[in-house]
Write a protein that holds these residues in place. Structure first.
Motif, PDB file in Angstrom:
ATOM      1  N   MET A 198       0.847  -1.164   0.000  1.00  0.00           N
ATOM      2  CA  MET A 198       0.000   0.000   0.000  1.00  0.00           C
ATOM      3  C   MET A 198       0.896   1.231   0.000  1.00  0.00           C
ATOM      4  O   MET A 198       1.834   1.333   0.791  1.00  0.00           O
ATOM      5  N   SER A 199       0.616   2.170  -0.864  1.00  0.00           N
ATOM      6  CA  SER A 199       1.411   3.397  -0.889  1.00  0.00           C
ATOM      7  C   SER A 199       0.832   4.397   0.109  1.00  0.00           C
ATOM      8  O   SER A 199      -0.343   4.343   0.470  1.00  0.00           O
ATOM      9  N   ASP A 200       1.672   5.301   0.545  1.00  0.00           N
ATOM     10  CA  ASP A 200       1.256   6.325   1.491  1.00  0.00           C
ATOM     11  C   ASP A 200       0.921   7.611   0.751  1.00  0.00           C
ATOM     12  O   ASP A 200       1.367   7.833  -0.370  1.00  0.00           O
ATOM     13  N   ALA A 201       0.154   8.462   1.421  1.00  0.00           N
ATOM     14  CA  ALA A 201      -0.192   9.779   0.889  1.00  0.00           C
ATOM     15  C   ALA A 201       0.070  10.818   1.969  1.00  0.00           C
ATOM     16  O   ALA A 201      -0.018  10.527   3.159  1.00  0.00           O
ATOM     17  N   ASN A 202       0.411  11.999   1.549  1.00  0.00           N
ATOM     18  CA  ASN A 202       0.587  13.113   2.475  1.00  0.00           C
ATOM     19  C   ASN A 202      -0.672  13.958   2.444  1.00  0.00           C
ATOM     20  O   ASN A 202      -1.180  14.285   1.373  1.00  0.00           O
ATOM     21  N   VAL A 203      -1.160  14.292   3.633  1.00  0.00           N
ATOM     22  CA  VAL A 203      -2.355  15.122   3.760  1.00  0.00           C
ATOM     23  C   VAL A 203      -1.994  16.302   4.638  1.00  0.00           C
ATOM     24  O   VAL A 203      -1.477  16.127   5.741  1.00  0.00           O
ATOM     25  N   ARG A 204      -2.289  17.494   4.161  1.00  0.00           N
ATOM     26  CA  ARG A 204      -1.979  18.692   4.937  1.00  0.00           C
ATOM     27  C   ARG A 204      -3.214  19.095   5.744  1.00  0.00           C
ATOM     28  O   ARG A 204      -4.273  19.332   5.182  1.00  0.00           O
ATOM     29  N   ILE A 205      -3.045  19.113   7.059  1.00  0.00           N
ATOM     30  CA  ILE A 205      -4.104  19.551   7.957  1.00  0.00           C
ATOM     31  C   ILE A 205      -3.470  20.441   9.017  1.00  0.00           C
ATOM     32  O   ILE A 205      -2.256  20.403   9.223  1.00  0.00           O
ATOM     33  N   PRO A 206      -4.284  21.235   9.701  1.00  0.00           N
ATOM     34  CA  PRO A 206      -3.725  22.067  10.769  1.00  0.00           C
ATOM     35  C   PRO A 206      -3.047  21.209  11.838  1.00  0.00           C
ATOM     36  O   PRO A 206      -3.479  20.083  12.125  1.00  0.00           O
ATOM     37  N   GLU A 207      -1.984  21.727  12.406  1.00  0.00           N
ATOM     38  CA  GLU A 207      -1.217  21.018  13.432  1.00  0.00           C
ATOM     39  C   GLU A 207      -2.108  20.581  14.596  1.00  0.00           C
ATOM     40  O   GLU A 207      -1.969  19.472  15.110  1.00  0.00           O
ATOM     41  N   GLU A 208      -3.059  21.442  14.982  1.00  0.00           N
ATOM     42  CA  GLU A 208      -3.946  21.113  16.101  1.00  0.00           C
ATOM     43  C   GLU A 208      -4.785  19.872  15.779  1.00  0.00           C
ATOM     44  O   GLU A 208      -5.019  19.027  16.639  1.00  0.00           O
ATOM     45  N   ALA A 209      -5.252  19.785  14.540  1.00  0.00           N
ATOM     46  CA  ALA A 209      -6.052  18.629  14.130  1.00  0.00           C
ATOM     47  C   ALA A 209      -5.205  17.366  14.150  1.00  0.00           C
ATOM     48  O   ALA A 209      -5.643  16.314  14.623  1.00  0.00           O
ATOM     49  N   LYS A 210      -3.979  17.457  13.665  1.00  0.00           N
ATOM     50  CA  LYS A 210      -3.084  16.297  13.674  1.00  0.00           C
ATOM     51  C   LYS A 210      -2.793  15.847  15.097  1.00  0.00           C
ATOM     52  O   LYS A 210      -2.845  14.651  15.409  1.00  0.00           O
ATOM     53  N   ASP A 211      -2.530  16.807  15.979  1.00  0.00           N
ATOM     54  CA  ASP A 211      -2.239  16.468  17.375  1.00  0.00           C
ATOM     55  C   ASP A 211      -3.436  15.791  18.037  1.00  0.00           C
ATOM     56  O   ASP A 211      -3.281  14.819  18.779  1.00  0.00           O
ATOM     57  N   ARG A 212      -4.624  16.295  17.757  1.00  0.00           N
ATOM     58  CA  ARG A 212      -5.840  15.710  18.335  1.00  0.00           C
ATOM     59  C   ARG A 212      -6.043  14.286  17.825  1.00  0.00           C
ATOM     60  O   ARG A 212      -6.315  13.365  18.602  1.00  0.00           O
ATOM     61  N   LEU A 213      -5.906  14.092  16.528  1.00  0.00           N
ATOM     62  CA  LEU A 213      -6.062  12.753  15.951  1.00  0.00           C
ATOM     63  C   LEU A 213      -4.999  11.797  16.481  1.00  0.00           C
ATOM     64  O   LEU A 213      -5.285  10.637  16.772  1.00  0.00           O
ATOM     65  N   ALA A 214      -3.780  12.285  16.626  1.00  0.00           N
ATOM     66  CA  ALA A 214      -2.705  11.447  17.152  1.00  0.00           C
ATOM     67  C   ALA A 214      -2.988  11.040  18.593  1.00  0.00           C
ATOM     68  O   ALA A 214      -2.729   9.893  18.984  1.00  0.00           O
ATOM     69  N   ALA A 215      -3.532  11.957  19.394  1.00  0.00           N
ATOM     70  CA  ALA A 215      -3.869  11.640  20.789  1.00  0.00           C
ATOM     71  C   ALA A 215      -4.987  10.598  20.850  1.00  0.00           C
ATOM     72  O   ALA A 215      -4.940   9.663  21.671  1.00  0.00           O
ATOM     73  N   ILE A 216      -5.975  10.741  19.991  1.00  0.00           N
ATOM     74  CA  ILE A 216      -7.073   9.758  19.940  1.00  0.00           C
ATOM     75  C   ILE A 216      -6.522   8.396  19.529  1.00  0.00           C
ATOM     76  O   ILE A 216      -6.857   7.370  20.125  1.00  0.00           O
ATOM     77  N   ALA A 217      -5.676   8.393  18.512  1.00  0.00           N
ATOM     78  CA  ALA A 217      -5.081   7.140  18.042  1.00  0.00           C
ATOM     79  C   ALA A 217      -4.266   6.477  19.145  1.00  0.00           C
ATOM     80  O   ALA A 217      -4.396   5.270  19.391  1.00  0.00           O
ATOM     81  N   ALA A 218      -3.449   7.256  19.814  1.00  0.00           N
ATOM     82  CA  ALA A 218      -2.607   6.714  20.876  1.00  0.00           C
ATOM     83  C   ALA A 218      -3.451   6.129  22.005  1.00  0.00           C
ATOM     84  O   ALA A 218      -3.122   5.074  22.558  1.00  0.00           O
ATOM     85  N   ALA A 219      -4.547   6.790  22.339  1.00  0.00           N
ATOM     86  CA  ALA A 219      -5.427   6.296  23.398  1.00  0.00           C
ATOM     87  C   ALA A 219      -6.041   4.949  23.026  1.00  0.00           C
ATOM     88  O   ALA A 219      -6.408   4.163  23.901  1.00  0.00           O
ATOM     89  N   GLU A 220      -6.142   4.682  21.736  1.00  0.00           N
ATOM     90  CA  GLU A 220      -6.678   3.408  21.269  1.00  0.00           C
ATOM     91  C   GLU A 220      -5.571   2.411  20.915  1.00  0.00           C
ATOM     92  O   GLU A 220      -5.827   1.349  20.355  1.00  0.00           O
TER      93      GLU A 220
END
Length: 85
Positions: free
Chosen positions: A1-23
């Motif tokens: 599977m190839s990867d893609a780069n998606v540009r989002i605000p840093e705050e959104a990335k941090d929030r998603l990363a925290a949710i992911a880590a919690a799971e």
């Protein structure tokens, strides 16, 4: 599977990363799983049409476009009442 780069605000990335880590997931794995659980607009429309067909077959319910608009307006009115409290 190839990867893609998606540009989002840093705050959104941090929030998603925290949710992911919690799971217990990486952000990459979390986003892949999230993408599998969401429906595209076309998929939502297809499911809605199947539901309308099943409902009509089950009990004959088949509102006209005008009735549907009225029902939507009534639902919007009731939701507004609840959220205004």
């Amino acid at each position: 599977m190839s990867d893609a780069n998606v540009r989002i605000p840093e705050e959104a990335k941090d929030r998603l990363a925290a949710i992911a880590a919690a799971e217990g997931l990486s952000l990459r794995a979390y986003l892949a799983r999230l993408a599998e659980t969401l429906l595209t607009p076309a998929e939502r429309a297809e499911r809605a049409e199947k539901a309308r067909t099943a409902l009509k077959k089950w009990n004959g319910y088949a509102p006209t476009a005008g009735q549907q608009r009225d029902l939507d307006s009534e639902l919007d009115r009731r939701l507004a009442q609840v959220t205004d409290r």
